[in-house]
Design a protein around this motif. Sequence first.
Motif, PDB file in Angstrom:
ATOM      1  N   ASP A  11       0.807  -1.206   0.000  1.00 44.18           N
ATOM      2  CA  ASP A  11       0.000   0.000   0.000  1.00 44.18           C
ATOM      3  C   ASP A  11       0.837   1.251   0.000  1.00 44.18           C
ATOM      4  O   ASP A  11       0.334   2.339  -0.245  1.00 44.18           O
ATOM      5  CB  ASP A  11      -0.919   0.014   1.245  1.00 44.18           C
ATOM      6  N   GLU A  12       2.126   1.109   0.291  1.00 39.63           N
ATOM      7  CA  GLU A  12       2.980   2.272   0.429  1.00 39.63           C
ATOM      8  C   GLU A  12       4.240   2.066  -0.380  1.00 39.63           C
ATOM      9  O   GLU A  12       4.551   0.979  -0.826  1.00 39.63           O
ATOM     10  CB  GLU A  12       3.342   2.515   1.906  1.00 39.63           C
ATOM     11  N   HIS A  13       4.997   3.147  -0.507  1.00 39.84           N
ATOM     12  CA  HIS A  13       6.282   3.088  -1.213  1.00 39.84           C
ATOM     13  C   HIS A  13       7.345   2.550  -0.287  1.00 39.84           C
ATOM     14  O   HIS A  13       7.232   2.592   0.925  1.00 39.84           O
ATOM     15  CB  HIS A  13       6.661   4.489  -1.715  1.00 39.84           C
ATOM     16  N   GLU A 321       7.978  -2.788  -7.033  1.00 33.17           N
ATOM     17  CA  GLU A 321       6.900  -3.383  -6.255  1.00 33.17           C
ATOM     18  C   GLU A 321       7.413  -4.528  -5.383  1.00 33.17           C
ATOM     19  O   GLU A 321       6.989  -4.690  -4.231  1.00 33.17           O
ATOM     20  CB  GLU A 321       5.809  -3.898  -7.205  1.00 33.17           C
ATOM     21  N   ALA A 322       8.343  -5.335  -5.918  1.00 33.50           N
ATOM     22  CA  ALA A 322       8.888  -6.444  -5.134  1.00 33.50           C
ATOM     23  C   ALA A 322       9.644  -5.928  -3.916  1.00 33.50           C
ATOM     24  O   ALA A 322       9.520  -6.474  -2.813  1.00 33.50           O
ATOM     25  CB  ALA A 322       9.803  -7.298  -6.012  1.00 33.50           C
ATOM     26  N   VAL A 323      10.430  -4.882  -4.089  1.00 35.47           N
ATOM     27  CA  VAL A 323      11.175  -4.310  -2.966  1.00 35.47           C
ATOM     28  C   VAL A 323      10.211  -3.712  -1.943  1.00 35.47           C
ATOM     29  O   VAL A 323      10.414  -3.831  -0.725  1.00 35.47           O
ATOM     30  CB  VAL A 323      12.169  -3.257  -3.470  1.00 35.47           C
ATOM     31  N   THR A 324       9.146  -3.080  -2.419  1.00 29.28           N
ATOM     32  CA  THR A 324       8.137  -2.552  -1.506  1.00 29.28           C
ATOM     33  C   THR A 324       7.551  -3.657  -0.649  1.00 29.28           C
ATOM     34  O   THR A 324       7.374  -3.507   0.567  1.00 29.28           O
ATOM     35  CB  THR A 324       7.017  -1.859  -2.297  1.00 29.28           C
ATOM     36  N   ASN A 325       7.253  -4.789  -1.259  1.00 25.69           N
ATOM     37  CA  ASN A 325       6.689  -5.915  -0.516  1.00 25.69           C
ATOM     38  C   ASN A 325       7.658  -6.445   0.530  1.00 25.69           C
ATOM     39  O   ASN A 325       7.266  -6.786   1.646  1.00 25.69           O
ATOM     40  CB  ASN A 325       6.311  -7.035  -1.486  1.00 25.69           C
ATOM     41  N   ILE A 326       8.930  -6.528   0.173  1.00 23.94           N
ATOM     42  CA  ILE A 326       9.916  -7.055   1.119  1.00 23.94           C
ATOM     43  C   ILE A 326      10.069  -6.114   2.305  1.00 23.94           C
ATOM     44  O   ILE A 326      10.107  -6.534   3.465  1.00 23.94           O
ATOM     45  CB  ILE A 326      11.266  -7.275   0.410  1.00 23.94           C
ATOM     46  N   VAL A 327      10.150  -4.813   2.033  1.00 21.82           N
ATOM     47  CA  VAL A 327      10.313  -3.842   3.113  1.00 21.82           C
ATOM     48  C   VAL A 327       9.080  -3.816   4.015  1.00 21.82           C
ATOM     49  O   VAL A 327       9.190  -3.729   5.236  1.00 21.82           O
ATOM     50  CB  VAL A 327      10.597  -2.443   2.527  1.00 21.82           C
ATOM     51  N   ARG A 328       7.884  -3.898   3.397  1.00 23.20           N
ATOM     52  CA  ARG A 328       6.653  -3.774   4.170  1.00 23.20           C
ATOM     53  C   ARG A 328       6.210  -5.090   4.811  1.00 23.20           C
ATOM     54  O   ARG A 328       5.721  -5.108   5.937  1.00 23.20           O
ATOM     55  CB  ARG A 328       5.534  -3.270   3.264  1.00 23.20           C
ATOM     56  N   HIS A 329       6.376  -6.211   4.094  1.00 23.95           N
ATOM     57  CA  HIS A 329       5.760  -7.455   4.546  1.00 23.95           C
ATOM     58  C   HIS A 329       6.723  -8.640   4.613  1.00 23.95           C
ATOM     59  O   HIS A 329       6.284  -9.751   4.897  1.00 23.95           O
ATOM     60  CB  HIS A 329       4.604  -7.833   3.609  1.00 23.95           C
ATOM     61  N   GLY A 330       8.005  -8.431   4.340  1.00 26.76           N
ATOM     62  CA  GLY A 330       8.944  -9.544   4.341  1.00 26.76           C
ATOM     63  C   GLY A 330       9.442  -9.864   5.743  1.00 26.76           C
ATOM     64  O   GLY A 330      10.622  -9.676   6.048  1.00 26.76           O
ATOM     65  N   ASP A 331       8.562 -10.343   6.606  1.00 26.05           N
ATOM     66  CA  ASP A 331       8.932 -10.637   7.986  1.00 26.05           C
ATOM     67  C   ASP A 331      10.045 -11.678   8.031  1.00 26.05           C
ATOM     68  O   ASP A 331       9.928 -12.759   7.445  1.00 26.05           O
ATOM     69  CB  ASP A 331       7.709 -11.158   8.754  1.00 26.05           C
ATOM     70  N   GLY A 332      11.100 -11.368   8.739  1.00 28.35           N
ATOM     71  CA  GLY A 332      12.210 -12.304   8.890  1.00 28.35           C
ATOM     72  C   GLY A 332      13.146 -12.355   7.706  1.00 28.35           C
ATOM     73  O   GLY A 332      14.106 -13.126   7.712  1.00 28.35           O
TER      74      GLY A 332
END
Length: 416
Positions: A11-13, A321-332
Amino acid sequence: MPETPHAHRSDEHPEVGVARTSFMTIPGSPVETRRQLMVKVSWMLLWMVYLLYPVGDLLHGGHGTAATVVGWIALTGFVAGYVSLVVIRSQAGAAPMAGRVVVAALVLTAVVAAFTLGTAWLTLFTYASVAVAIISPVRYALAGVGGMAGLTVVVGLLSHADRGDIPTIALTAFLSGVAMTGLQRLVATMRELREARAAVAHLAASEERLRLARDLHDLLGHSLSLITLKSELAGRFMDAGKDEAARAQVADIENVARQSLIDVREAVTGFRRPTLPVELAAARTALAAAQVGLETAPELVEAWPGLATEEAGALAWALREAVTNIVRHGDGATLCTVRADETWEGDGERFAVLEITDNGKGPGKSAPGNGLSGLDERLALVGGRLETGPGERGKGFRLRALVPLRTVPAPAAPAG
């Protein structure tokens, strides 16, 4: 390969995640919230292990009641002063004099405690040496740390401490101060690098704005001049009663205006389109701030040098978008791997493949977010597709963006 369900939400950058984690990963980052300050103080308190010596002396040193009370007060004040020094140094625009007063109080407390309470209190000089290194300018820091080590030896000898313990305590104080001096230089260097990177980004943006302004000037200057000229001709033809000629000029004006609108849209679209090298550099910065390493082949940027502009832009959006996902939701997640490849489909069409994987906890059961849905639509517009799902052996998250590899033909050589 069948498409797998989208997993991560975005949802965010990436910059949002960077802002929330940078104070934990980059030394010298400015403290902006109370939570950041508490984290910094907590890390600092882990190094209070040497205070076990004065604490043990107060508990088992055989001091009288008055000496024990005074010792606890002195120890508490010393720790409070040390913490306050960290707080003062973390505040933007703090007065240098306040830090110097605190350090002077710490040194005085260490000297008085060592003379009145015994050898165990010489360990306070270790923290006093670190405090001196914190507030000293770089060119005077080593001299200040050396002076604190010498003061430790002098106080130890005058307080009749064990001759075998004095060199060890003095060396510990000196090395701790030297380590803090090195850290201070590292912090200053990283701060300068961040400022230089911001300046470079600002200059690059300014240069791109100038390029766009030049393009628009060239496009609109020619078109508007032509429209003005044809409008004057149309008016003259109308005055002369040449309706057909005037109508032809009006038709030309319409065509010129339409073409000008197309040219402006193309210029603005090119200005906004991301590129793979720029997104790769941004990804390295964002992932480093989130404590995630980036593993990529050096030749990734030049993997498809002739890839068409629209397809290359879609791959750049996929990386963002992939980096955004890792930063926001890539737990662990601690590692992000970016690979470039090519594949042939059953109908003989060649595709460029950009694959981004992380080693986090995986997609879980979360529903697809707007970011991945929008990316799927972007890829579909250029004839590509998006594949997402767990990484190798079911761990982490994998995003694969495929676009047709239709290279741009080279311009024909002029005839001899």
